[in-house]
Design a protein around this motif. Structure first.
Motif, PDB file in Angstrom:
ATOM      1  N   GLY A  10       0.393  -1.339   0.093  1.00 27.64           N
ATOM      2  CA  GLY A  10      -0.030   0.057  -0.440  1.00 27.64           C
ATOM      3  C   GLY A  10       1.180   1.229  -0.203  1.00 27.64           C
ATOM      4  N   SER A  11       1.898   0.987   0.788  1.00 32.27           N
ATOM      5  CA  SER A  11       2.656   2.533   0.934  1.00 32.27           C
ATOM      6  C   SER A  11       3.899   2.596   0.703  1.00 32.27           C
ATOM      7  CB  SER A  11       3.180   2.870   1.996  1.00 32.27           C
ATOM      8  OG  SER A  11       1.970   2.987   2.662  1.00 32.27           O
ATOM      9  N   PHE A  12       4.622   1.184  -0.057  1.00 30.20           N
ATOM     10  CA  PHE A  12       6.744   1.152  -0.467  1.00 30.20           C
ATOM     11  C   PHE A  12       6.196   0.835  -1.294  1.00 30.20           C
ATOM     12  CE2 PHE A  12       5.502   0.779   4.142  1.00 30.20           C
ATOM     13  CZ  PHE A  12       6.328   2.138   4.544  1.00 30.20           C
ATOM     14  N   ILE A  67      12.965  -1.608   1.322  1.00 30.08           N
ATOM     15  CA  ILE A  67      12.084  -0.594   1.967  1.00 30.08           C
ATOM     16  C   ILE A  67      12.271   0.701   1.239  1.00 30.08           C
ATOM     17  CG2 ILE A  67       9.855  -0.062   3.928  1.00 30.08           C
ATOM     18  CD1 ILE A  67      11.684  -2.760   4.586  1.00 30.08           C
ATOM     19  N   GLU A  68      11.276   0.662   0.083  1.00 33.61           N
ATOM     20  CA  GLU A  68      11.348   2.443  -0.311  1.00 33.61           C
ATOM     21  C   GLU A  68      10.009   3.611   0.008  1.00 33.61           C
ATOM     22  OE1 GLU A  68      11.618   4.232  -4.523  1.00 33.61           O
ATOM     23  OE2 GLU A  68      13.783   3.678  -4.052  1.00 33.61           O
ATOM     24  N   GLU A  69      10.338   4.181   0.493  1.00 33.65           N
ATOM     25  CA  GLU A  69       8.614   4.837   0.612  1.00 33.65           C
ATOM     26  C   GLU A  69       8.297   5.491  -0.810  1.00 33.65           C
ATOM     27  OE1 GLU A  69       6.594   7.630   4.071  1.00 33.65           O
ATOM     28  OE2 GLU A  69       8.168   8.553   3.782  1.00 33.65           O
ATOM     29  N   GLN A  70       6.320   4.810  -1.258  1.00 30.33           N
ATOM     30  CA  GLN A  70       6.641   5.310  -2.326  1.00 30.33           C
ATOM     31  C   GLN A  70       6.206   6.896  -2.748  1.00 30.33           C
ATOM     32  OE1 GLN A  70       4.001   3.443  -4.307  1.00 30.33           O
ATOM     33  NE2 GLN A  70       3.633   1.096  -3.296  1.00 30.33           N
ATOM     34  N   LYS A  90      15.534 -21.334   6.024  1.00 30.62           N
ATOM     35  CA  LYS A  90      14.783 -19.802   5.600  1.00 30.62           C
ATOM     36  C   LYS A  90      14.196 -18.657   7.322  1.00 30.62           C
ATOM     37  CE  LYS A  90      14.559 -21.678   1.273  1.00 30.62           C
ATOM     38  NZ  LYS A  90      15.855 -21.826   0.349  1.00 30.62           N
ATOM     39  N   GLU A  91      14.750 -17.779   7.294  1.00 29.37           N
ATOM     40  CA  GLU A  91      14.199 -16.667   7.876  1.00 29.37           C
ATOM     41  C   GLU A  91      13.716 -15.013   7.813  1.00 29.37           C
ATOM     42  OE1 GLU A  91      15.935 -14.222  11.241  1.00 29.37           O
ATOM     43  OE2 GLU A  91      16.991 -13.948   9.544  1.00 29.37           O
ATOM     44  N   LEU A  92      12.090 -15.137   7.915  1.00 31.97           N
ATOM     45  CA  LEU A  92      12.104 -13.583   7.280  1.00 31.97           C
ATOM     46  C   LEU A  92      12.322 -12.513   8.140  1.00 31.97           C
ATOM     47  CD1 LEU A  92       9.699 -11.711   5.725  1.00 31.97           C
ATOM     48  CD2 LEU A  92       7.605 -12.473   7.533  1.00 31.97           C
ATOM     49  N   GLY A  93      13.572 -11.620   8.286  1.00 33.27           N
ATOM     50  CA  GLY A  93      14.127 -10.825   9.041  1.00 33.27           C
ATOM     51  C   GLY A  93      13.115  -9.148   8.272  1.00 33.27           C
ATOM     52  N   TRP A  94      13.679  -7.815   8.932  1.00 30.36           N
ATOM     53  CA  TRP A  94      13.615  -7.262   8.940  1.00 30.36           C
ATOM     54  C   TRP A  94      14.730  -6.135   9.780  1.00 30.36           C
ATOM     55  CZ3 TRP A  94       9.987  -9.978  10.814  1.00 30.36           C
ATOM     56  CH2 TRP A  94       9.586 -10.351  12.575  1.00 30.36           C
ATOM     57  N   GLY A 104       4.295   1.388  10.855  1.00 29.19           N
ATOM     58  CA  GLY A 104       4.235   0.135  10.544  1.00 29.19           C
ATOM     59  C   GLY A 104       4.791  -0.151   9.751  1.00 29.19           C
ATOM     60  N   VAL A 105       6.313   0.406   8.599  1.00 30.87           N
ATOM     61  CA  VAL A 105       7.144  -0.181   7.848  1.00 30.87           C
ATOM     62  C   VAL A 105       7.179  -1.911   8.016  1.00 30.87           C
ATOM     63  CG1 VAL A 105       9.245   0.926   6.618  1.00 30.87           C
ATOM     64  CG2 VAL A 105       7.614   2.276   7.800  1.00 30.87           C
ATOM     65  N   ALA A 106       7.874  -1.933   8.919  1.00 31.77           N
ATOM     66  CA  ALA A 106       8.763  -3.776   8.625  1.00 31.77           C
ATOM     67  C   ALA A 106       7.410  -4.801   9.407  1.00 31.77           C
ATOM     68  CB  ALA A 106       9.039  -4.131  10.140  1.00 31.77           C
ATOM     69  N   PHE A 107       6.075  -3.754   9.296  1.00 29.21           N
ATOM     70  CA  PHE A 107       5.233  -4.743   9.169  1.00 29.21           C
ATOM     71  C   PHE A 107       4.419  -5.103   7.757  1.00 29.21           C
ATOM     72  CE2 PHE A 107       0.606  -6.114   9.236  1.00 29.21           C
ATOM     73  CZ  PHE A 107       0.399  -7.317   9.421  1.00 29.21           C
ATOM     74  N   GLU A 108       4.251  -3.682   7.425  1.00 33.25           N
ATOM     75  CA  GLU A 108       3.899  -3.864   6.106  1.00 33.25           C
ATOM     76  C   GLU A 108       4.256  -4.387   4.813  1.00 33.25           C
ATOM     77  OE1 GLU A 108       2.063  -1.015   2.625  1.00 33.25           O
ATOM     78  OE2 GLU A 108       2.077  -0.086   4.881  1.00 33.25           O
ATOM     79  N   ALA A 109       6.058  -4.113   5.048  1.00 31.78           N
ATOM     80  CA  ALA A 109       7.402  -5.126   3.937  1.00 31.78           C
ATOM     81  C   ALA A 109       7.179  -6.439   4.755  1.00 31.78           C
ATOM     82  CB  ALA A 109       8.203  -3.917   4.736  1.00 31.78           C
ATOM     83  N   ALA A 110       7.382  -6.787   5.750  1.00 37.81           N
ATOM     84  CA  ALA A 110       7.220  -8.439   5.946  1.00 37.81           C
ATOM     85  C   ALA A 110       6.209  -8.742   5.630  1.00 37.81           C
ATOM     86  CB  ALA A 110       7.522  -8.097   7.361  1.00 37.81           C
ATOM     87  N   GLU A 111       4.912  -8.718   6.141  1.00 41.07           N
ATOM     88  CA  GLU A 111       3.628  -9.285   5.445  1.00 41.07           C
ATOM     89  C   GLU A 111       3.939  -9.812   3.930  1.00 41.07           C
ATOM     90  OE1 GLU A 111      -0.813  -8.709   6.757  1.00 41.07           O
ATOM     91  OE2 GLU A 111       0.293  -7.287   5.464  1.00 41.07           O
TER      92      GLU A 111
END
Length: 170
Positions: A10-12, A67-70, A90-94, A104-111
């Motif tokens: 949505g944002s990134f 993660i780039e802000e649009q 395999k690890e999901l990291g942020w 909410g940057v990390a949440f939106e990107a990681a999701e």
């Protein structure tokens, strides 16, 4: 060689890493904020991790995305799927740069990246290795729907392991 995807949330914009991303990455990895990622690191150690994140795309078909802000084009951090000798699974990291936390940057990107990994790579699970003192990452893993897996393998016996499974993907 695997093409590195570009994902839009949505944002990134989750985009491939470039050399222009190195200075902010190096600064974060040299700071006390890197304590939960095995740091702080000297430039050589940070560079090795930066290159590791890029190389995984060719080796495994996944790696890290910035993660780039649009709206502004500002780079706010990184999300990645890590593997290889440093990660038993395999690890999901942020990581999020100073000034971008609490938005909410990390949440939106990681999701978004997690859901991409489950649908595009057909992964059946991901884990997040988290230092027990990193309460913000623990809260984020739980917000993403991951559950604590005390039996999971880990390189650092102190790490908490949070497991993500596809049923949680939105």
């Amino acid at each position: 060689m695997t093409d590195v995807p570009v994902l839009r949330t949505g944002s990134f914009l989750l985009r491939p890493m470039t050399y222009d991303d190195w200075p902010a990455y190096a600064e974060l990895m040299a700071s006390d904020r890197a304590q939960f990622m095995g740091g702080p690191y000297k430039a050589s150690g940070a560079w090795a991790l930066f290159c590791h994140d890029v190389a995984q795309w060719a080796l495994f078909g996944h790696g890290a995305l910035m993660i780039e802000e649009q709206a502004t084009g500002a780079c706010l951090g990184q999300v990645g799927i890590n593997h290889g000798p440093l990660f038993p699974e395999k690890e999901l990291g942020w990581l999020v740069y100073p000034g971008a936390e609490g938005r909410g940057v990390a949440f939106e990107a990681a999701e978004s990246f997690r859901d991409w990994a489950f649908s595009s790579l057909k992964l059946t699970t991901l884990v997040s290795y988290i230092d027990p003192g990193n309460t913000r990452s623990i809260a984020l893993a739980e917000r993403l729907g991951a559950t604590l897996d005390s039996a999971a393998p880990r390189n650092d016996p102190r790490d908490l392991v949070y497991r993500h499974v596809p049923q949680m993907a939105s």
